[in-house]
Design a protein around this motif. Structure first.
Motif, PDB file in Angstrom:
ATOM      1  N   ASP A   1      21.161  -2.112  62.389  1.00 34.01           N
ATOM      2  CA  ASP A   1      20.818  -0.972  62.871  1.00 34.01           C
ATOM      3  C   ASP A   1      20.938   0.344  62.002  1.00 34.01           C
ATOM      4  N   ARG A   2      22.411   0.107  61.204  1.00 28.03           N
ATOM      5  CA  ARG A   2      22.686   1.235  60.218  1.00 28.03           C
ATOM      6  C   ARG A   2      21.448   1.357  59.277  1.00 28.03           C
ATOM      7  N   LEU A   3      21.234   0.119  58.804  1.00 23.68           N
ATOM      8  CA  LEU A   3      20.142   0.271  57.588  1.00 23.68           C
ATOM      9  C   LEU A   3      18.854   0.819  58.201  1.00 23.68           C
ATOM     10  N   TYR A   4      18.625   0.496  59.386  1.00 24.12           N
ATOM     11  CA  TYR A   4      17.242   0.800  59.960  1.00 24.12           C
ATOM     12  C   TYR A   4      17.344   2.397  60.107  1.00 24.12           C
ATOM     13  N   ALA A   5      18.440   2.892  60.508  1.00 25.23           N
ATOM     14  CA  ALA A   5      18.551   4.380  60.633  1.00 25.23           C
ATOM     15  C   ALA A   5      18.689   5.095  59.179  1.00 25.23           C
ATOM     16  N   ASN A   6      19.301   4.356  58.072  1.00 23.63           N
ATOM     17  CA  ASN A   6      19.455   5.082  56.916  1.00 23.63           C
ATOM     18  C   ASN A   6      19.411   3.759  55.665  1.00 23.63           C
ATOM     19  N   ASP A   7      18.347   3.579  55.241  1.00 24.84           N
ATOM     20  CA  ASP A   7      18.147   2.437  54.610  1.00 24.84           C
ATOM     21  C   ASP A   7      18.792   2.694  52.873  1.00 24.84           C
ATOM     22  N   GLY A   8      19.117   1.620  52.344  1.00 20.24           N
ATOM     23  CA  GLY A   8      19.690   1.588  51.037  1.00 20.24           C
ATOM     24  C   GLY A   8      21.090   2.062  50.797  1.00 20.24           C
TER      25      GLY A   8
ATOM     26  N   TRP B   1      20.841  -3.505  42.590  1.00 16.27           N
ATOM     27  CA  TRP B   1      21.993  -2.751  42.061  1.00 16.27           C
ATOM     28  C   TRP B   1      21.493  -1.592  41.175  1.00 16.27           C
ATOM     29  N   ARG B   2      22.483  -0.572  41.349  1.00 23.29           N
ATOM     30  CA  ARG B   2      22.255   0.502  40.662  1.00 23.29           C
ATOM     31  C   ARG B   2      23.568   1.031  39.961  1.00 23.29           C
ATOM     32  N   GLY B   3      23.692   0.609  38.756  1.00 24.58           N
ATOM     33  CA  GLY B   3      24.992   0.832  38.030  1.00 24.58           C
ATOM     34  C   GLY B   3      26.127  -0.051  38.803  1.00 24.58           C
ATOM     35  N   ARG B   4      27.093   0.499  39.196  1.00 27.63           N
ATOM     36  CA  ARG B   4      28.116  -0.282  40.012  1.00 27.63           C
ATOM     37  C   ARG B   4      28.209  -0.253  41.245  1.00 27.63           C
ATOM     38  N   GLU B   5      26.951   0.243  41.748  1.00 27.57           N
ATOM     39  CA  GLU B   5      26.573   0.304  43.294  1.00 27.57           C
ATOM     40  C   GLU B   5      25.652  -0.793  43.816  1.00 27.57           C
ATOM     41  N   LYS B   6      25.958  -1.156  44.855  1.00 26.36           N
ATOM     42  CA  LYS B   6      24.978  -2.262  45.493  1.00 26.36           C
ATOM     43  C   LYS B   6      24.312  -1.665  46.599  1.00 26.36           C
ATOM     44  N   LEU B   7      22.989  -1.199  46.571  1.00 25.67           N
ATOM     45  CA  LEU B   7      22.269  -0.872  47.501  1.00 25.67           C
ATOM     46  C   LEU B   7      21.525  -1.943  48.636  1.00 25.67           C
ATOM     47  N   HIS B   8      21.765  -1.629  50.034  1.00 27.09           N
ATOM     48  CA  HIS B   8      21.049  -2.713  50.591  1.00 27.09           C
ATOM     49  C   HIS B   8      19.989  -2.089  51.204  1.00 27.09           C
ATOM     50  N   LEU B   9      18.837  -2.917  51.364  1.00 26.33           N
ATOM     51  CA  LEU B   9      17.486  -2.652  51.678  1.00 26.33           C
ATOM     52  C   LEU B   9      17.257  -4.015  52.880  1.00 26.33           C
ATOM     53  N   LEU B  10      16.753  -3.088  54.006  1.00 26.39           N
ATOM     54  CA  LEU B  10      16.372  -3.990  55.170  1.00 26.39           C
ATOM     55  C   LEU B  10      14.929  -4.434  55.025  1.00 26.39           C
ATOM     56  N   ASN B  11      14.650  -5.847  55.124  1.00 26.90           N
ATOM     57  CA  ASN B  11      13.566  -6.425  55.144  1.00 26.90           C
ATOM     58  C   ASN B  11      13.211  -6.926  56.436  1.00 26.90           C
ATOM     59  N   PRO B  12      12.074  -6.263  57.072  1.00 21.81           N
ATOM     60  CA  PRO B  12      11.719  -6.771  58.406  1.00 21.81           C
ATOM     61  C   PRO B  12      10.996  -8.101  58.618  1.00 21.81           C
ATOM     62  N   VAL B  13      10.372  -8.171  57.398  1.00 23.20           N
ATOM     63  CA  VAL B  13       9.290  -9.611  57.401  1.00 23.20           C
ATOM     64  C   VAL B  13       9.983 -10.634  58.186  1.00 23.20           C
ATOM     65  N   PRO B  14      11.035 -11.357  58.020  1.00 31.80           N
ATOM     66  CA  PRO B  14      11.574 -12.534  58.688  1.00 31.80           C
ATOM     67  C   PRO B  14      11.539 -12.009  60.286  1.00 31.80           C
ATOM     68  N   LEU B  15      11.821 -10.918  60.975  1.00 30.07           N
ATOM     69  CA  LEU B  15      11.802 -10.816  62.200  1.00 30.07           C
ATOM     70  C   LEU B  15      10.261 -10.758  62.543  1.00 30.07           C
ATOM     71  N   GLN B  16       9.524 -10.357  61.772  1.00 30.50           N
ATOM     72  CA  GLN B  16       8.137 -10.362  62.281  1.00 30.50           C
ATOM     73  C   GLN B  16       7.688 -11.937  62.264  1.00 30.50           C
ATOM     74  N   GLU B  17       8.206 -12.868  61.555  1.00 29.48           N
ATOM     75  CA  GLU B  17       7.870 -14.278  61.448  1.00 29.48           C
ATOM     76  C   GLU B  17       8.560 -15.097  62.654  1.00 29.48           C
ATOM     77  N   VAL B  18       9.763 -14.313  63.218  1.00 26.54           N
ATOM     78  CA  VAL B  18      10.269 -14.975  64.184  1.00 26.54           C
ATOM     79  C   VAL B  18       9.416 -14.690  65.567  1.00 26.54           C
ATOM     80  N   TYR B  19       9.060 -13.470  65.481  1.00 23.82           N
ATOM     81  CA  TYR B  19       8.001 -13.275  66.735  1.00 23.82           C
ATOM     82  C   TYR B  19       6.988 -14.083  66.512  1.00 23.82           C
ATOM     83  N   GLU B  20       6.031 -14.274  65.645  1.00 23.92           N
ATOM     84  CA  GLU B  20       4.858 -14.985  65.393  1.00 23.92           C
ATOM     85  C   GLU B  20       5.087 -16.371  65.704  1.00 23.92           C
ATOM     86  N   ARG B  21       6.077 -17.038  65.030  1.00 20.79           N
ATOM     87  CA  ARG B  21       6.424 -18.410  65.249  1.00 20.79           C
ATOM     88  C   ARG B  21       7.232 -18.848  66.642  1.00 20.79           C
TER      89      ARG B  21
END
Lengths: 107, 107
Positions: free
Chosen positions: B21-28, B62-82
């Motif tokens: 949810d937090r990544l959805y509101a503010n990604d990366g 990775w950006r320098g010493r920082e680890k950015l987290h990006l949300l990937n919705p593709v698996p959720l779409q697959e859950v729906y489809e399958r």
DNA sequence: TTGACATGCAGGTATTTGCCTGCATATAAG
DNA sequence: CTTATATGCAGGCAAATACCTGCATGTCAA
């Protein structure tokens, strides 16, 4: 335990998903019937079915000494509406693709 | 562990859904940023994020010493489809309603 | 180079999970 | 009534989970 927890936990096990598949193919089966296709004891299957029931994915109907299991798809629809619908296809996939370009594929 | 297992297991925990949810509101966001809103240690959050990453719901950049987290919705779409698409609304709900009538409500 | 910051890595522990065995109860059938 | 069938209930155990603490590594900035 709250609702989405129970739901996702119930779905997180392959034996339980297999039970749902069997009910989807042939609804209203008894415990014994469901046991015949899973390689585990009746008691284990009971535990799985209890979890599915707790998640409201399966409803039980007693007929004499037989316990019939009925599939209830409503919670799955709710999962879609509350968790999946907001992730519409194009939106964030762009970021994932961006990452691929910036880092090279590490998959 | 196979694909749907990882996916559903990742979704079965409220802390992990909160992270999504937090990544959805503010990604990366970085690990530290994501820690600020959860009442647990950084190491625990790391473990949760590792699970989300294993389920391919989160991609790391990775950006320098920082680890950015990006949300990937593709698996959720697959859950729906399958898993969800085949349970169209009207079909089996009728059986659930039937049970209510036959047994009385035991909910 | 040094110090602060972001994160990783290696355990340790209490709880939960998933499976089992053994015995009890209730219903149907002869 | 007696026996077979369908299921429940209780407990035990190995593995997985979800936390934690402590220390190491890598990066930025003065």
């Amino acid at each position: 335990m709250n609702k989405p927890d129970l739901l996702f936990k119930a779905l997180a096990d392959p034996s339980r998903r297999k039970l749902l598949d069997r009910l989807y193919a042939n609804d209203g089966q008894t415990l014994s019937q469901l046991c015949t296709h899973l390689d585990m004891t009746r008691q284990s299957v009971t535990q799985h079915l209890d979890l599915l029931e707790a998640a409201n994915l399966v409803t039980v109907l007693w007929r004499g000494r037989e316990k019939l299991h009925l599939l209830n798809p409503v919670p799955l629809q709710e999962v879609y509406e509350r968790w999946l619908a907001k992730f519409e296809k194009p939106r964030l996939k762009a970021l994932h693709d961006l990452k691929q370009r910036l880092e090279g594929d590490d998959t």
